[in-house]
Each structure stands twice: as C-alpha cells, then as structure tokens.
Design an enzyme around this catalytic site. Structure first.
Site, PDB file in Angstrom:
ATOM      1  N   PRO A   1       0.826  -1.061  -0.121  1.00 18.23           N
ATOM      2  CA  PRO A   1      -0.098   0.108  -0.163  1.00 18.23           C
ATOM      3  C   PRO A   1       0.958   1.241  -0.039  1.00 18.23           C
ATOM      4  O   PRO A   1       1.383   1.769   0.878  1.00 18.23           O
ATOM      5  CB  PRO A   1      -1.033   0.058   1.336  1.00 18.23           C
ATOM      6  CG  PRO A   1      -1.008  -1.624   1.446  1.00 18.23           C
ATOM      7  CD  PRO A   1       0.018  -2.219   0.668  1.00 18.23           C
ATOM      8  N   GLU A   2       1.112   1.864  -1.142  1.00 18.08           N
ATOM      9  CA  GLU A   2       1.858   3.157  -1.353  1.00 18.08           C
ATOM     10  C   GLU A   2       0.673   4.271  -1.538  1.00 18.08           C
ATOM     11  O   GLU A   2      -0.461   4.010  -1.258  1.00 18.08           O
ATOM     12  CB  GLU A   2       2.772   2.877  -2.497  1.00 18.08           C
ATOM     13  CG  GLU A   2       3.608   1.750  -2.638  1.00 18.08           C
ATOM     14  CD  GLU A   2       4.340   1.671  -3.684  1.00 18.08           C
ATOM     15  OE1 GLU A   2       4.495   2.627  -4.442  1.00 18.08           O
ATOM     16  OE2 GLU A   2       4.922   0.700  -4.290  1.00 18.08           O
TER      17      GLU A   2
ATOM     18  N   LYS B   1       1.835   7.670   3.089  1.00 16.86           N
ATOM     19  CA  LYS B   1       1.024   6.467   3.155  1.00 16.86           C
ATOM     20  C   LYS B   1       0.316   6.164   4.586  1.00 16.86           C
ATOM     21  O   LYS B   1      -0.493   4.910   4.913  1.00 16.86           O
ATOM     22  CB  LYS B   1       2.061   5.339   3.059  1.00 16.86           C
ATOM     23  CG  LYS B   1       2.945   5.251   2.003  1.00 16.86           C
ATOM     24  CD  LYS B   1       4.130   4.493   2.019  1.00 16.86           C
ATOM     25  CE  LYS B   1       5.144   4.598   0.712  1.00 16.86           C
ATOM     26  NZ  LYS B   1       6.421   3.720   0.909  1.00 16.86           N
TER      27      LYS B   1
ATOM     28  N   HIS C   1      -7.006 -12.859   9.889  1.00 11.65           N
ATOM     29  CA  HIS C   1      -6.038 -11.896  10.244  1.00 11.65           C
ATOM     30  C   HIS C   1      -6.538 -10.498  10.615  1.00 11.65           C
ATOM     31  O   HIS C   1      -5.875  -9.544  10.325  1.00 11.65           O
ATOM     32  CB  HIS C   1      -4.986 -11.762   9.181  1.00 11.65           C
ATOM     33  CG  HIS C   1      -4.437 -13.049   8.822  1.00 11.65           C
ATOM     34  ND1 HIS C   1      -3.743 -14.094   9.564  1.00 11.65           N
ATOM     35  CD2 HIS C   1      -4.329 -13.694   7.456  1.00 11.65           C
ATOM     36  CE1 HIS C   1      -3.412 -14.979   8.956  1.00 11.65           C
ATOM     37  NE2 HIS C   1      -3.738 -15.024   7.550  1.00 11.65           N
TER      38      HIS C   1
ATOM     39  N   ARG D   1       0.593 -10.049   8.072  1.00 13.86           N
ATOM     40  CA  ARG D   1       2.479  -9.827   8.600  1.00 13.86           C
ATOM     41  C   ARG D   1       2.383  -9.223   9.799  1.00 13.86           C
ATOM     42  O   ARG D   1       3.466  -9.192  10.352  1.00 13.86           O
ATOM     43  CB  ARG D   1       3.169  -9.256   7.331  1.00 13.86           C
ATOM     44  CG  ARG D   1       3.258 -10.268   6.200  1.00 13.86           C
ATOM     45  CD  ARG D   1       3.892 -10.017   5.158  1.00 13.86           C
ATOM     46  NE  ARG D   1       5.482  -9.798   5.357  1.00 13.86           N
ATOM     47  CZ  ARG D   1       6.288  -9.581   4.459  1.00 13.86           C
ATOM     48  NH1 ARG D   1       5.961  -9.055   3.205  1.00 13.86           N
ATOM     49  NH2 ARG D   1       7.697  -9.331   4.744  1.00 13.86           N
TER      50      ARG D   1
ATOM     51  N   ARG E   1      16.338  -3.278  -2.258  1.00 14.50           N
ATOM     52  CA  ARG E   1      15.019  -3.704  -2.629  1.00 14.50           C
ATOM     53  C   ARG E   1      15.009  -4.131  -4.258  1.00 14.50           C
ATOM     54  O   ARG E   1      15.734  -3.684  -4.803  1.00 14.50           O
ATOM     55  CB  ARG E   1      14.005  -2.207  -2.699  1.00 14.50           C
ATOM     56  CG  ARG E   1      13.977  -1.572  -1.375  1.00 14.50           C
ATOM     57  CD  ARG E   1      13.320  -2.248  -0.110  1.00 14.50           C
ATOM     58  NE  ARG E   1      12.072  -2.790  -0.366  1.00 14.50           N
ATOM     59  CZ  ARG E   1      10.810  -2.025  -0.400  1.00 14.50           C
ATOM     60  NH1 ARG E   1      10.881  -1.041   0.051  1.00 14.50           N
ATOM     61  NH2 ARG E   1       9.708  -2.724  -0.719  1.00 14.50           N
TER      62      ARG E   1
END
Length: 276
Positions: free
Chosen positions: A2-3, A59, A95, A114, A264
């Site tokens: 999610p940018e 973000k 989750h 996560r 990255r």
DNA sequence: CATTACCTGCAA
DNA sequence: TTGCAGGTAATG
C-alpha cells in the site's frame, strides 16, 4: 503497503464512514497500537465520537473522531475494509487485528497477515509528536517542481532510495519508484548529484503521471491489498516494469531486468535506463 | 551506504 | 526448502 495510490483509494472508499458514531474498539494485537495504552482505553475513549473527517498524508490514513485521531499505516500487508458487506469473503476475515465498531452495526476492520501495520490513537498533538509524523515530508501528490527539485538536490546518493525516503517525499513506494524511473528514463542507481535539470523535470512529471495513473486504476492488487469493499485494484495491468522480469520493455523491446537497489527488488529496462 | 528484524504466505 | 513480498526502524 500500500503506497500512495492504494491509500488514496482506501481514503475515498472509507468516506461513507463520515457521520457515523463509534461504539467501541477491539484489538488482538497490542504491538500494533501506539500512543494509547491498550484497546480497552481506545474503546472507552472513542465511544460516542463521530467520524468528522478522513484524509491521507503519504502512506498514512487519518480518521478524525471528534478531535481524536486514529491513524493507520498498512505497511506491507495491511488492509482496511468495511463490514458487514455481502462481498466480504472469509479470506478477508482472516488476520483481522483490530476493529472499530459503529452504532449502526458497521465495522471498520484492520486486516494484516504480517502484523507490520500500525494504528496510532491520540490527540492531534500526540500524533504529531510521533517520530514518523514529525519527520514526514510533503505529500508526493501535487508536489510543485521547485520544491521537488530542492528536496531532491539537498541530498546525495542513488536516486531511487532517495525518492523512497518518506522524510523527503511522503507516499512513494517500490512500485511508484520503479515506474517513475522507467517513465523518466533514469537508472535507479544514478547519483542525484549527477542529474541535470532536464532529468529532474522528467522525474517530476513522471512521478505525477504514475501517481495519477495509479490512483485512477484504484491502486495495485498483488497479494494482500484490496479496496475496503473487496474489489481489486487495476494498476498491476498497467505497470511498465515493476515485477516484469524477462518481459519486453514497452518502449524499446529489451528484456526487463531485476536488480537490487538499496536492498529492494528493482525492475529496469537496461536500454532505456542507463547510468550516465 | 548495507544488513537485519519484524511476520506470514505463497511460488519457484 | 528457499527466496521473496507493497515498509520502516534499528543496527554496523
């Protein structure tokens, strides 16, 4: 996460929450909650407060509950959605780490496999004192050229990691960075001190193009992330280099390569994006 | 600068 | 089984 384009999409789709009254808050995930001591404190404090405003910076997603802010950062795998909704499937109920309940039965659920995500709850002053927010740069969307150039030029080093630094430009993530550099024809490892004015102009307009295109497509759905109503983003259908290792460059036909920059994964066209 | 840690899931 | 994933903070 999610940018920027994904969080912008979430913001738009959460607007129907405006005007709803909170009735409580639950969380099974103490590490993800900041400022407020625990979920029970949040629940007690938020009860009866009305959602008055929802906005985004970089973000981060801000929700104003009558003067108290709940701020969400989805990090790598977080998503927010509104329930109950008939198109919310079981997969999306796994989750769930935190839930804001409203008096009309609506729930805002934070789902994050996560557990990297963060929720801050506190007064605006408390929020702004947090290190992440006190150092956050201007939002990358709508950034004027002069400011973009000035901030980029105030550092040295590889251009991609600099574009992704949230204290320089808030909202640029790995996908936006790779797509922007491809649009501009600049190698991600190019030192900024060696960029000419024309290069920075290209970068600036490429960034704008990528952000607007990403937002128009409703963000990128690769694995975890989806819209709050369960629909998928479409930007993955339009990416030029990100994740396209071995595919053909849409400009020159060369094979897209995957390299590593600033630790990255990074995708480039070796012909269109050469180190000067 | 780079590396590691935080976590879980999925594809190679 | 290994490596990799949209992010960031804490270490060398």
């Amino acid at each position: 996460m999610p940018e920027l384009p994904e969080v912008e999409t979430v913001k738009t789709k959460l607007k129907p929450l405006i005007g709803k009254i909170a009735s409580g808050f639950t969380s099974s995930w103490p590490r993800g909650l900041k400022i407020a001591k625990n979920a029970a404190c949040v629940s007690r404090n938020i009860k009866g407060r009305k959602v008055s405003k929802i906005w985004r910076h970089g973000k981060a997603l801000f929700v104003d509950f009558s003067g108290r802010l709940m701020v969400f950062h989805l990090r790598m795998s977080g998503r927010l959605y509104i329930a109950p909704k008939r198109n919310v499937i079981d997969q999306e109920n796994k989750h769930v780490r935190a839930t804001v309940k409203f008096t009309d039965g609506t729930e805002l659920r934070f789902n994050d496999p996560r557990k990297f995500g963060v929720i801050w709850y506190g007064s605006p002053e408390e929020i702004m004192k947090e290190s992440y927010f006190s150092t956050l740069g201007p939002d990358a969307r709508g950034l004027r050229y002069k400011k973009f150039e000035k901030r980029l030029r105030s550092h040295r080093g590889m251009v991609k990691p600099l574009l992704m630094r949230q204290n320089l430009f808030a909202g640029i993530g790995n996908i936006v960075a790779d797509e922007t550099l491809w649009e501009a024809g600049i190698h991600p490892k190019e030192p900024v001190e060696r960029l000419k004015m024309a290069d920075i102009k290209k970068l600036h307009s490429a960034l704008k193009k990528v952000l607007e295109r990403g937002i128009r497509a409703g963000g990128t759905t690769l694995r975890d992330w989806k819209h709050p109503d369960g629909t998928s983003g479409k930007f993955q259908d339009y990416v030029k280099v990100y994740g396209r290792k071995g595919g053909r460059c849409l400009r020159c036909g060369s094979r897209i390569q995957r390299i590593v920059v600033g630790n990255r994964g990074t995708w480039i066209c070796p012909k269109c994006q050469k180190i000067k």
